[in-house]
Scaffold this motif. Structure first.
Motif, PDB file in Angstrom:
ATOM      1  N   GLU A   6       0.813  -1.222   0.000  1.00 54.87           N
ATOM      2  CA  GLU A   6       0.000   0.000   0.000  1.00 54.87           C
ATOM      3  C   GLU A   6       0.846   1.271   0.000  1.00 54.87           C
ATOM      4  O   GLU A   6       0.315   2.362  -0.206  1.00 54.87           O
ATOM      5  N   PHE A   7       2.148   1.156   0.224  1.00 52.24           N
ATOM      6  CA  PHE A   7       2.984   2.323   0.460  1.00 52.24           C
ATOM      7  C   PHE A   7       3.980   2.561  -0.672  1.00 52.24           C
ATOM      8  O   PHE A   7       4.457   1.625  -1.306  1.00 52.24           O
ATOM      9  N   ILE A   8       4.275   3.845  -0.897  1.00 56.09           N
ATOM     10  CA  ILE A   8       5.205   4.248  -1.951  1.00 56.09           C
ATOM     11  C   ILE A   8       6.118   5.352  -1.443  1.00 56.09           C
ATOM     12  O   ILE A   8       5.800   6.056  -0.475  1.00 56.09           O
ATOM     13  N   VAL A   9       7.223   5.493  -2.138  1.00 58.83           N
ATOM     14  CA  VAL A   9       8.096   6.659  -2.002  1.00 58.83           C
ATOM     15  C   VAL A   9       8.039   7.358  -3.360  1.00 58.83           C
ATOM     16  O   VAL A   9       8.277   6.727  -4.395  1.00 58.83           O
ATOM     17  N   VAL A  10       7.684   8.633  -3.355  1.00 60.33           N
ATOM     18  CA  VAL A  10       7.556   9.392  -4.596  1.00 60.33           C
ATOM     19  C   VAL A  10       8.759  10.311  -4.727  1.00 60.33           C
ATOM     20  O   VAL A  10       9.110  11.024  -3.779  1.00 60.33           O
ATOM     21  N   LEU A  62       8.764  11.823  -1.043  1.00 63.99           N
ATOM     22  CA  LEU A  62       7.491  11.798  -0.337  1.00 63.99           C
ATOM     23  C   LEU A  62       7.215  10.386   0.148  1.00 63.99           C
ATOM     24  O   LEU A  62       7.364   9.434  -0.623  1.00 63.99           O
ATOM     25  N   LYS A  63       6.787  10.252   1.400  1.00 66.53           N
ATOM     26  CA  LYS A  63       6.343   8.957   1.924  1.00 66.53           C
ATOM     27  C   LYS A  63       4.830   8.999   1.917  1.00 66.53           C
ATOM     28  O   LYS A  63       4.217   9.816   2.587  1.00 66.53           O
ATOM     29  N   SER A  64       4.228   8.090   1.131  1.00 64.06           N
ATOM     30  CA  SER A  64       2.788   8.161   0.925  1.00 64.06           C
ATOM     31  C   SER A  64       2.208   6.772   0.696  1.00 64.06           C
ATOM     32  O   SER A  64       2.866   5.762   0.945  1.00 64.06           O
ATOM     33  N   ARG A  65       0.970   6.759   0.210  1.00 70.34           N
ATOM     34  CA  ARG A  65       0.264   5.523  -0.108  1.00 70.34           C
ATOM     35  C   ARG A  65       0.010   5.457  -1.611  1.00 70.34           C
ATOM     36  O   ARG A  65      -0.252   6.480  -2.251  1.00 70.34           O
ATOM     37  N   LEU A  90       8.051   4.713  -6.281  1.00 71.17           N
ATOM     38  CA  LEU A  90       8.735   3.443  -6.073  1.00 71.17           C
ATOM     39  C   LEU A  90       7.971   2.678  -4.998  1.00 71.17           C
ATOM     40  O   LEU A  90       7.594   3.260  -3.966  1.00 71.17           O
ATOM     41  N   PRO A  91       7.751   1.390  -5.201  1.00 72.94           N
ATOM     42  CA  PRO A  91       7.026   0.630  -4.185  1.00 72.94           C
ATOM     43  C   PRO A  91       7.898   0.387  -2.960  1.00 72.94           C
ATOM     44  O   PRO A  91       9.114   0.233  -3.064  1.00 72.94           O
ATOM     45  N   ASP A 104       0.056   5.711   7.098  1.00 71.92           N
ATOM     46  CA  ASP A 104      -1.356   5.491   6.848  1.00 71.92           C
ATOM     47  C   ASP A 104      -2.225   6.482   7.621  1.00 71.92           C
ATOM     48  O   ASP A 104      -3.170   7.047   7.080  1.00 71.92           O
ATOM     49  N   ARG A 105      -1.908   6.701   8.893  1.00 73.07           N
ATOM     50  CA  ARG A 105      -2.677   7.628   9.738  1.00 73.07           C
ATOM     51  C   ARG A 105      -2.565   9.073   9.268  1.00 73.07           C
ATOM     52  O   ARG A 105      -3.522   9.844   9.380  1.00 73.07           O
ATOM     53  N   GLU A 106      -1.400   9.468   8.761  1.00 71.10           N
ATOM     54  CA  GLU A 106      -1.158  10.878   8.442  1.00 71.10           C
ATOM     55  C   GLU A 106      -1.555  11.287   7.034  1.00 71.10           C
ATOM     56  O   GLU A 106      -1.467  12.448   6.682  1.00 71.10           O
ATOM     57  N   THR A 107      -1.957  10.315   6.217  1.00 71.28           N
ATOM     58  CA  THR A 107      -2.403  10.633   4.858  1.00 71.28           C
ATOM     59  C   THR A 107      -3.896  10.386   4.760  1.00 71.28           C
ATOM     60  O   THR A 107      -4.450   9.579   5.492  1.00 71.28           O
ATOM     61  N   SER A 108      -4.538  11.133   3.860  1.00 70.79           N
ATOM     62  CA  SER A 108      -5.991  10.950   3.742  1.00 70.79           C
ATOM     63  C   SER A 108      -6.351  10.415   2.374  1.00 70.79           C
ATOM     64  O   SER A 108      -5.559  10.358   1.485  1.00 70.79           O
TER      65      SER A 108
END
Length: 108
Positions: A6-10, A62-65, A90-91, A104-108
């Motif tokens: 579920e997570f990526i680095v952009v 960026l650390k995101s989903r 990047l996965p 997960d908590r900090e992104t919407s």
């Protein structure tokens, strides 16, 4: 345990630390990343319009989903000064479960 798929680095390159900061601020304001690292003074060598270019750039991490990637592109692309900005994901292959849950908590 968080599902790492579920997570990526952009990665996004910008022409200056100031532009990078502006892009980071807008991403954070929209909760599209839990964290943005800005790495200034990066030297980039790339091919553009048939010629090799050499430029100073700034890199955003960026650390995101993964589910938010299209939103990140839609937000950044029209604000970015480059004709064709680098916006790639990047996965995440593995990560500390507590850190991934924080993303997960900090992104919407």
């Amino acid at each position: 345990m968080a599902d790492v798929s579920e997570f990526i680095v952009v990665l996004i390159t910008a022409p200056s630390p100031q532009v990078a900061e502006e892009l980071a601020d807008v991403v954070m304001a929209h909760r599209l990343a839990a964290c943005v690292n800005i790495m200034p003074a990066m030297r980039s060598i790339f091919r553009w319009n048939g010629a090799i270019q050499r430029e100073q750039e700034t890199l955003l991490l960026l650390k995101s989903r993964a589910a938010l990637f299209n939103d990140i592109v839609a937000l950044i692309a029209p604000r970015h000064p480059y004709d064709v900005p680098e916006i790639i994901a990047l996965p995440v292959q593995a990560g500390l479960d507590a850190y991934l849950r924080w993303i997960d908590r900090e992104t919407s």
